[in-house]
Design an enzyme around this catalytic site. Structure first.
Site, PDB file in Angstrom:
ATOM      1  N   ASP A  22     -11.870  -3.817 -12.215  1.00  0.00           N
ATOM      2  CA  ASP A  22     -10.874  -3.342 -11.251  1.00  0.00           C
ATOM      3  C   ASP A  22      -9.515  -3.481 -11.930  1.00  0.00           C
ATOM      4  O   ASP A  22      -8.730  -4.381 -11.625  1.00  0.00           O
ATOM      5  CB  ASP A  22     -10.987  -4.215  -9.990  1.00  0.00           C
ATOM      6  CG  ASP A  22      -9.996  -3.809  -8.915  1.00  0.00           C
ATOM      7  OD1 ASP A  22      -9.216  -2.876  -9.117  1.00  0.00           O
ATOM      8  OD2 ASP A  22      -9.998  -4.476  -7.859  1.00  0.00           O
ATOM      9  N   SER A  23      -9.279  -2.598 -12.886  1.00  0.00           N
ATOM     10  CA  SER A  23      -8.126  -2.770 -13.774  1.00  0.00           C
ATOM     11  C   SER A  23      -7.026  -1.777 -13.440  1.00  0.00           C
ATOM     12  O   SER A  23      -7.219  -0.839 -12.668  1.00  0.00           O
ATOM     13  CB  SER A  23      -8.577  -2.518 -15.202  1.00  0.00           C
ATOM     14  OG  SER A  23      -9.038  -1.201 -15.302  1.00  0.00           O
ATOM     15  N   THR A  24      -5.884  -1.989 -14.093  1.00  0.00           N
ATOM     16  CA  THR A  24      -4.826  -0.984 -14.075  1.00  0.00           C
ATOM     17  C   THR A  24      -5.285   0.186 -14.950  1.00  0.00           C
ATOM     18  O   THR A  24      -6.388   0.190 -15.486  1.00  0.00           O
ATOM     19  CB  THR A  24      -3.520  -1.604 -14.632  1.00  0.00           C
ATOM     20  OG1 THR A  24      -3.862  -2.401 -15.770  1.00  0.00           O
ATOM     21  CG2 THR A  24      -2.849  -2.494 -13.625  1.00  0.00           C
ATOM     22  N   ASP A  31      -7.029 -12.805 -20.420  1.00  0.00           N
ATOM     23  CA  ASP A  31      -7.321 -11.409 -20.755  1.00  0.00           C
ATOM     24  C   ASP A  31      -8.830 -11.170 -20.594  1.00  0.00           C
ATOM     25  O   ASP A  31      -9.642 -11.886 -21.195  1.00  0.00           O
ATOM     26  CB  ASP A  31      -6.881 -11.175 -22.208  1.00  0.00           C
ATOM     27  CG  ASP A  31      -7.115  -9.746 -22.659  1.00  0.00           C
ATOM     28  OD1 ASP A  31      -7.701  -8.958 -21.888  1.00  0.00           O
ATOM     29  OD2 ASP A  31      -6.703  -9.428 -23.778  1.00  0.00           O
ATOM     30  N   HIS A  68     -11.673  -0.556  -2.251  1.00  0.00           N
ATOM     31  CA  HIS A  68     -12.367  -1.847  -2.402  1.00  0.00           C
ATOM     32  C   HIS A  68     -13.802  -1.806  -1.895  1.00  0.00           C
ATOM     33  O   HIS A  68     -14.677  -2.470  -2.439  1.00  0.00           O
ATOM     34  CB  HIS A  68     -11.542  -2.963  -1.732  1.00  0.00           C
ATOM     35  CG  HIS A  68     -10.264  -3.213  -2.472  1.00  0.00           C
ATOM     36  ND1 HIS A  68      -9.018  -3.125  -1.909  1.00  0.00           N
ATOM     37  CD2 HIS A  68     -10.055  -3.483  -3.788  1.00  0.00           C
ATOM     38  CE1 HIS A  68      -8.095  -3.344  -2.827  1.00  0.00           C
ATOM     39  NE2 HIS A  68      -8.691  -3.562  -3.976  1.00  0.00           N
ATOM     40  N   ASP A 101      -5.014  -8.257  -6.614  1.00  0.00           N
ATOM     41  CA  ASP A 101      -4.671  -8.188  -5.192  1.00  0.00           C
ATOM     42  C   ASP A 101      -5.723  -8.852  -4.310  1.00  0.00           C
ATOM     43  O   ASP A 101      -5.474  -9.144  -3.153  1.00  0.00           O
ATOM     44  CB  ASP A 101      -4.489  -6.724  -4.773  1.00  0.00           C
ATOM     45  CG  ASP A 101      -5.706  -5.893  -5.153  1.00  0.00           C
ATOM     46  OD1 ASP A 101      -6.692  -5.910  -4.405  1.00  0.00           O
ATOM     47  OD2 ASP A 101      -5.692  -5.250  -6.221  1.00  0.00           O
TER      48      ASP A 101
END
Ligand code: SAM
Length: 283
Positions: A155-157, A137, A62, A86
């Protein structure tokens, strides 16, 4: 009886953490969400079987996804964060008094709700009055934006499941349009080490290069991610991450960090030869 969580980093390599307690488990509309407690790593957020955040090492990810851009342009005021359910990215950004607005677009409200309950360490600043949460989205959200943001943080999967669209050329092109003239984009850029991750990292870089005139990659050591060697992308319309680094201005802000500092900033853009070669590949 021992209970271990294992994430396969390749077909033949796995990373395991002893789980002391299962805190949360849900199949949302988008993915399976699990939160475990481990004595060594603290609370851990796992989406579709992949570790997103552990309390022990989340500070590295982060801090590196936020402060690098903020030290290049400490005047950043209006920010778009995509994914990041998160809350760790928002927590770092809210350390800057100068920032006026953070739009955070997360596709899965269930991730945010679970983190508010079980990961307060990262989710603690989601209620900051400067933060606007959109449960949508990111690909669709950014299509409607023009010349608006000073910084976009992706900050994606990983590039499969709901996060897949956030690695497309169309998406990067729309991010370019959504940024103003001094705009910076930072994205999580996968790992260069194992073959499949390395292919994804090379693909991200090829696509970004076609859109942004300034496009560099930097690295950090994140123990709970595959191979521990992680990349981030820094792309912009004109600001260069090292030539435009505002060392004195950033240090004068006295932002508290555990990993990032302005010496490390310069060093993290120096890449190992095998990573340089990977990112130079055309196809
Ligand atoms: N630090 C993490 C990592 O690299 O492992 C990423 C963490 S954050 C939890 C990723 C978030 O991106 C997830 O909560 C997921 O729901 C969200 N996400 C995935 N696809 C998305 C999309 N198309 N639009 C917005 N958010 C998305």
């Amino acid at each position: 009886m021992d209970f271990w969580f294992s994430e396969y980093h390749t077909k033949y390599v796995k990373y395991s953490i002893k789980v002391d307690k299962q805190l949360f488990s849900k199949k949302s509309d988008f993915q399976r969400i699990d939160i475990f407690y481990s004595k060594e790593m603290g609370n851990i957020l796992i989406l579709d079987g992949y570790i997103m955040v552990t309390e022990k090492d989340e500070f590295i990810y982060h801090e590196m996804i936020t402060h690098v851009a903020m030290a290049v342009n400490p005047n950043i005021k209006n920010i778009l964060v995509i994914g990041a359910g998160d809350g760790g990215t928002v927590r770092e950004l809210t350390k800057y008094e100068n920032i006026k607005n953070i739009d955070m677009v997360e596709i899965d409200k269930d991730v945010v709700d679970a983190c508010l309950l079980y990961l307060p360490q990262t989710a603690c600043k989601l209620s900051d009055p400067r933060v606007n949460l959109f449960f949508e989205d990111g690909l669709k959200f950014v299509r409607t934006k023009k010349n608006e943001y000073d910084l976009i943080v992706i900050d994606s999967t990983d590039p499969f499941g709901p996060g897949e669209d956030l690695f497309t050329k169309e998406f990067y092109g729309n991010c370019y349009k959504a940024l103003n003239d001094d705009g910076i984009l930072v994205n999580q850029h996968e790992s260069p080490f194992y073959d499949n991750d390395a292919k994804a990292a090379a693909r991200i870089n090829r696509r970004m290069k076609q859109i942004f005139p300034v496009n560099l990659v930097y690295q950090a050591h994140i123990p709970s991610y595959p191979s521990g060697h992680w990349l981030f992308g820094f792309a912009s319309k004109n600001l260069h991450p090292i030539e435009n680094l505002q060392t004195d201005k950033w240090n004068a802000l006295r932002i508290e960090t555990k990993y990032y500092n302005t010496d490390l900033h310069k060093g993290c853009f120096a890449l190992p030869n095998y990573v340089k070669e990977l990112l130079d590949e055309d196809e």
